[in-house]
Design a protein around this motif. Structure first.
Motif, mmCIF file in Angstrom:
data_model
loop_
_atom_site.group_PDB
_atom_site.id
_atom_site.type_symbol
_atom_site.label_atom_id
_atom_site.label_comp_id
_atom_site.label_asym_id
_atom_site.label_seq_id
_atom_site.Cartn_x
_atom_site.Cartn_y
_atom_site.Cartn_z
ATOM 1 N N VAL A 126 0.923 -1.135 -0.034
ATOM 2 C CA VAL A 126 0.085 0.046 0.027
ATOM 3 C C VAL A 126 1.033 1.234 0.102
ATOM 4 C CG1 VAL A 126 -1.663 1.405 1.281
ATOM 5 C CG2 VAL A 126 -1.936 -1.035 1.136
ATOM 6 N N ALA A 127 2.023 1.109 0.743
ATOM 7 C CA ALA A 127 2.850 2.537 0.936
ATOM 8 C C ALA A 127 3.514 2.467 -0.579
ATOM 9 C CB ALA A 127 3.899 2.126 2.039
ATOM 10 N N ALA A 128 3.868 1.667 -1.141
ATOM 11 C CA ALA A 128 4.477 1.490 -2.427
ATOM 12 C C ALA A 128 3.538 2.128 -3.500
ATOM 13 C CB ALA A 128 4.975 0.390 -3.121
ATOM 14 N N GLY A 129 1.937 1.863 -3.253
ATOM 15 C CA GLY A 129 1.083 2.216 -4.014
ATOM 16 C C GLY A 129 0.972 3.578 -3.945
ATOM 17 N N THR A 130 1.190 4.381 -3.021
ATOM 18 C CA THR A 130 0.761 5.596 -2.927
ATOM 19 C C THR A 130 2.108 6.563 -3.631
ATOM 20 O OG1 THR A 130 2.565 5.934 -1.044
ATOM 21 C CG2 THR A 130 0.044 5.642 -0.489
ATOM 22 N N VAL A 131 3.151 5.722 -3.955
ATOM 23 C CA VAL A 131 4.121 6.507 -4.662
ATOM 24 C C VAL A 131 4.151 6.071 -6.153
ATOM 25 C CG1 VAL A 131 6.627 6.174 -5.306
ATOM 26 C CG2 VAL A 131 5.920 6.467 -2.822
ATOM 27 N N ASN A 132 3.600 4.869 -6.514
ATOM 28 C CA ASN A 132 3.780 4.386 -7.870
ATOM 29 C C ASN A 132 1.935 3.803 -8.138
ATOM 30 O OD1 ASN A 132 3.646 2.696 -10.263
ATOM 31 N ND2 ASN A 132 5.781 2.419 -9.919
ATOM 32 N N PRO A 133 1.294 4.662 -8.995
ATOM 33 C CA PRO A 133 -0.050 4.169 -9.394
ATOM 34 C C PRO A 133 -0.006 2.683 -9.862
ATOM 35 C CG PRO A 133 0.418 6.314 -10.131
ATOM 36 C CD PRO A 133 1.620 5.748 -9.713
ATOM 37 N N ALA A 134 0.965 2.273 -10.587
ATOM 38 C CA ALA A 134 0.939 0.788 -11.121
ATOM 39 C C ALA A 134 0.607 -0.151 -9.964
ATOM 40 C CB ALA A 134 1.949 0.647 -12.118
ATOM 41 N N ILE A 135 1.252 0.161 -9.021
ATOM 42 C CA ILE A 135 1.410 -0.814 -8.229
ATOM 43 C C ILE A 135 0.008 -0.955 -7.511
ATOM 44 C CG2 ILE A 135 2.431 -1.501 -5.468
ATOM 45 C CD1 ILE A 135 5.026 -0.400 -6.560
ATOM 46 N N GLY A 136 -0.644 0.513 -6.988
ATOM 47 C CA GLY A 136 -1.729 0.532 -6.329
ATOM 48 C C GLY A 136 -2.846 -0.304 -7.270
ATOM 49 N N GLU A 137 -2.707 0.064 -8.470
ATOM 50 C CA GLU A 137 -3.697 -0.650 -9.115
ATOM 51 C C GLU A 137 -3.800 -2.123 -9.311
ATOM 52 O OE1 GLU A 137 -3.506 1.219 -13.119
ATOM 53 O OE2 GLU A 137 -3.979 3.251 -11.922
ATOM 54 N N ARG A 138 -2.583 -2.586 -9.118
ATOM 55 C CA ARG A 138 -2.099 -4.059 -9.383
ATOM 56 C C ARG A 138 -2.695 -4.794 -7.960
ATOM 57 N NH1 ARG A 138 -1.648 -7.742 -13.063
ATOM 58 N NH2 ARG A 138 -1.708 -5.614 -14.388
ATOM 59 N N VAL A 139 -2.267 -4.147 -6.932
ATOM 60 C CA VAL A 139 -2.839 -4.624 -5.654
ATOM 61 C C VAL A 139 -4.099 -4.627 -5.402
ATOM 62 C CG1 VAL A 139 -2.775 -4.251 -3.219
ATOM 63 C CG2 VAL A 139 -0.613 -3.806 -4.233
ATOM 64 N N ARG A 140 -4.730 -3.661 -5.876
ATOM 65 C CA ARG A 140 -6.206 -3.726 -6.034
ATOM 66 C C ARG A 140 -6.580 -4.909 -6.877
ATOM 67 N NH1 ARG A 140 -10.170 1.194 -7.469
ATOM 68 N NH2 ARG A 140 -11.922 -0.087 -8.174
ATOM 69 N N GLU A 141 -5.894 -4.994 -7.867
ATOM 70 C CA GLU A 141 -6.509 -6.279 -8.913
ATOM 71 C C GLU A 141 -6.286 -7.639 -8.105
ATOM 72 O OE1 GLU A 141 -5.065 -6.604 -12.940
ATOM 73 O OE2 GLU A 141 -5.332 -4.330 -13.061
ATOM 74 N N ASN A 142 -5.134 -7.767 -7.733
ATOM 75 C CA ASN A 142 -4.713 -9.057 -6.987
ATOM 76 C C ASN A 142 -5.721 -9.247 -5.835
ATOM 77 O OD1 ASN A 142 -2.851 -9.254 -8.900
ATOM 78 N ND2 ASN A 142 -1.356 -10.267 -7.219
ATOM 79 N N LEU A 143 -5.871 -8.173 -5.189
ATOM 80 C CA LEU A 143 -6.923 -8.332 -3.787
ATOM 81 C C LEU A 143 -8.108 -8.702 -4.379
ATOM 82 C CD1 LEU A 143 -6.189 -5.377 -1.148
ATOM 83 C CD2 LEU A 143 -5.703 -7.819 -1.007
ATOM 84 N N GLY A 144 -8.705 -7.799 -5.057
ATOM 85 C CA GLY A 144 -10.379 -7.888 -5.418
ATOM 86 C C GLY A 144 -10.435 -8.551 -6.507
ATOM 87 N N ALA A 145 -9.632 -9.038 -7.334
ATOM 88 C CA ALA A 145 -10.011 -9.782 -8.626
ATOM 89 C C ALA A 145 -10.826 -8.714 -9.103
ATOM 90 C CB ALA A 145 -10.578 -11.377 -8.144
ATOM 91 N N ASP A 146 -10.468 -7.500 -9.197
ATOM 92 C CA ASP A 146 -11.264 -6.392 -9.641
ATOM 93 C C ASP A 146 -12.281 -6.829 -10.581
ATOM 94 O OD1 ASP A 146 -12.092 -3.950 -8.950
ATOM 95 O OD2 ASP A 146 -10.211 -3.111 -9.875
ATOM 96 N N ALA A 147 -11.695 -7.249 -12.030
ATOM 97 C CA ALA A 147 -12.493 -7.167 -12.935
ATOM 98 C C ALA A 147 -13.534 -8.425 -12.764
ATOM 99 C CB ALA A 147 -11.513 -7.592 -14.302
ATOM 100 N N ASP A 148 -13.037 -9.408 -12.230
ATOM 101 C CA ASP A 148 -13.960 -10.635 -11.812
ATOM 102 C C ASP A 148 -15.333 -10.208 -11.094
ATOM 103 O OD1 ASP A 148 -12.302 -12.344 -13.104
ATOM 104 O OD2 ASP A 148 -11.393 -13.447 -11.339
ATOM 105 N N LEU A 149 -14.725 -9.235 -10.132
ATOM 106 C CA LEU A 149 -15.852 -8.775 -9.309
ATOM 107 C C LEU A 149 -16.778 -8.024 -9.937
ATOM 108 C CD1 LEU A 149 -16.671 -8.822 -6.335
ATOM 109 C CD2 LEU A 149 -15.061 -6.998 -5.677
ATOM 110 N N VAL A 150 -16.206 -7.247 -10.714
ATOM 111 C CA VAL A 150 -17.101 -6.299 -11.798
ATOM 112 C C VAL A 150 -17.968 -7.157 -12.421
ATOM 113 C CG1 VAL A 150 -17.582 -4.655 -13.494
ATOM 114 C CG2 VAL A 150 -15.901 -4.390 -11.678
ATOM 115 N N ARG A 151 -17.575 -7.989 -13.093
ATOM 116 C CA ARG A 151 -18.251 -9.026 -13.977
ATOM 117 C C ARG A 151 -19.328 -9.630 -13.386
ATOM 118 N NH1 ARG A 151 -13.757 -9.609 -17.061
ATOM 119 N NH2 ARG A 151 -12.944 -11.133 -15.876
ATOM 120 N N ARG A 152 -19.020 -10.102 -11.974
ATOM 121 C CA ARG A 152 -19.943 -11.002 -11.166
ATOM 122 C C ARG A 152 -21.105 -10.253 -10.936
ATOM 123 N NH1 ARG A 152 -23.587 -12.772 -9.768
ATOM 124 N NH2 ARG A 152 -23.995 -14.676 -8.422
ATOM 125 N N LEU A 153 -20.654 -8.869 -10.382
ATOM 126 C CA LEU A 153 -22.187 -8.014 -9.929
ATOM 127 C C LEU A 153 -22.781 -7.753 -11.035
ATOM 128 C CD1 LEU A 153 -19.936 -5.723 -7.676
ATOM 129 C CD2 LEU A 153 -21.889 -7.001 -7.152
#
Lengths: 196, 196, 196, 196
Positions: free
Chosen positions: D111-138
């Motif tokens: 998360v700390a690295a994500g505040t510095v590098n947006p790519a990390i933030g997005e990637r963490v978000r994806e890995n955590l939330g399986a972002d796209a899958d979650l959106v698709r399921r909803l």
DNA sequence: GTGTAACCGAGACGGTACGTCTAGTCTTGTA
DNA sequence: TACAAGACTAGACGTACCGTCTCGGTTACAC
């Protein structure tokens, strides 16, 4: 008689604790690693109590030296024989002390401190050479005819003590059997002088 | 043939800048107030570059001394006369250098540094005494019959250089007219030796 | 009564100068480029004075935050209308603050610092969410019948504040007109709930 | 076809060694204590090879993350039941992962690295939330009538993932039995919504 | 007695320098 | 040209002491 207008007198207990701590730490770690902070802590004393009475670290060391806390074994020469024998005996004693590896750090530290504080230099010189005694012995030699009236007593002492200090600063590792005799003989002109 | 496996070679420019800064600051402020931090700044160099190549401050000073940056006026004696005259001339030169107040701080600092780093001690001794030259001159004196074959050349040198070092450490303020002659005469047995 | 055993008391002037310097530099450069060295210089203070009182850089930031030096505009919500309107108003205010590019670096820095120091995390959360106020407003909503008695107030707050923190960490650049309303409506179950 | 002008091609071995070293050190010590110096040493690689290909430390971490070296256990949700059950199951899985103390340091660092590098933030978000899958399921839930057509899918996802990120940043120690269900029920409007 | 002044231990203060670590750049020799 | 090695300038790290100042408390004279 004093114009002190009140206030507590100087604490002898603190003074001694400080000097003793100085001596202990000096002997353990040498002049270079001696710190006021450390002395104060070791003595259980506030730093200001040190600064109040001693302007510099080297004055502290000088006083500890004066109190006999640094070179307790202070060479007291026995000058009761013939001149050459007396000088050789004294020289051997001093050289044994100086060459003792346990005294190495202390002596080097004292010489280093002596470059900063003349009082230390003189005190070391006295303790090593029993300066005054030595001069007196040589002067007696002049009176007794063991030395000619023209003998430059001061210069002879400079040479002998110089050789000792040099030995402290740059220790020669050579095995110098009979060096005491040789040095004494040189300054007494006993090596069968040439006509130059 | 070389087994260096890559990496830039040591920068001679940095090395010289560091040694020159060391010399400059040493001469200005003496050993005690010499700081790695200051040397690095003066030399325009990172501190790590100093620590990479010299383990201690005194090694740095030793190398500066070796490069002739601290005692440039290195006494080069002229030994071309009779023994006594040669020695007296050398002694006068050295004592003049040592007694010069402008050299006081530097010489005291070097002796202090010498107590820490033997290499410095030896180097100072050499530079002061032109050690080897002096020994050679005395040995020639033995061969030429200016000195008896039994003359302990090493001990004579110890005494003379010791007197100089002692003079550095504990400067005697007495007006010592003719001291050079007197010292030389003592070690040459010329003060009309007693029978002791 | 006091058991202080001596020594000068802590200097409030130094404490404030340090906190103010911390705040100034934090706002200028962010947590990552904050240095103790720089804070000490800016505050006109010795480094040791910082290390004496704050174990880490993040404790320093935490205290500056606590003193209101980092987020002075601390959102104080006005909760005096109907539940939805109150929440939407609060959410709009916070989101405006968070979305302001001038606050971007600071907020990201605070979240980063929060991962290291829990106190910072909690403090940020409070300042952002007016945490306690929000909980109270929702609890009042339950009492007043604006929310069912079964409403999990804590979880609702987690979701709302989580959305804000997420917004700080990974700023979505999409133009999100009406997002505040949408978020509030979701947690209030107002988007015409499905039967699942 | 390429317009590269000759020379050795990029070494895949070096690239992998660097990424693997990055991952290893990141997992051991976290983002804050990660050094290029250390990575180069660990990977047996020159520092320049790192600087040549990655502009900043965080880009390096981003790529390691992308290669699945930091969050290998990447949550792959099973979305094959009813909406609520799917969401609760996913939420429980993610929360278990996030609450595991062994992942604490790593997640905070990311998360700390994500505040510095947006790519990390997005990637963490994806890995955590399986972002796209979650959106698709909803979205599928909307189509299947499990959610009303008006459900703001994006906002629901923001709230859920936000709650997780908040949990990473400021871990609440409370024993939160049933929290996953509660969070899901809130965003699904299932806590028996009031009339507001 | 009661100031008043100097003492004492303790320790905070602004600083300097230490020796270590890392950043990011530059310079080699080798493949 | 890429690469491993490693030297370079720069500067922050946290520690140790410096010498000064400020506390609360304790003596001991002088009034």
């Amino acid at each position: 008689m004093t114009d002190r207008r009140g206030g507590a007198p100087r604490s002898e207990a603190a003074r001694l604790a400080i000097l003793r701590a100085t001596a202990r730490l000096f002997l353990q770690r040498g002049f270079a690693h001696l710190s006021i902070e450390g002395i104060a802590a070791e003595a259980g004393v506030g730093k200001q109590t040190i600064y109040r009475w001693w302007p510099t670290k080297s004055d502290l060391v000088a006083e500890a030296l004066l109190e006999g806390m640094l070179m307790p074994e202070h060479v007291v020469p026995r000058f009761d024989g013939a001149l050459r024998e007396d000088l050789v005996h004294w020289m051997r004693t001093v050289m044994a002390f100086v060459d003792d590896p346990r005294h190495d750090e202390m002596l080097k530290s004292l010489v280093a401190a002596g470059t900063v504080n003349p009082a230390i230099g003189e005190r070391v010189r006295e303790n090593l050479g029993a300066d005054a005694d030595l001069v007196r012995r040589l002067e007696r030699g002049v009176i007794d005819g063991e030395l000619p009236a023209t003998a430059p007593v001061g210069s002879i002492v400079e040479l002998l003590i110089g050789a000792i200090v040099l030995r402290i600063v740059v220790r020669s590792d050579a095995d110098q059997e009979g060096e005491a005799e040789r040095l004494v003989d040189v300054v007494l002109g006993r090596y069968a002088p040439g006509e130059g």
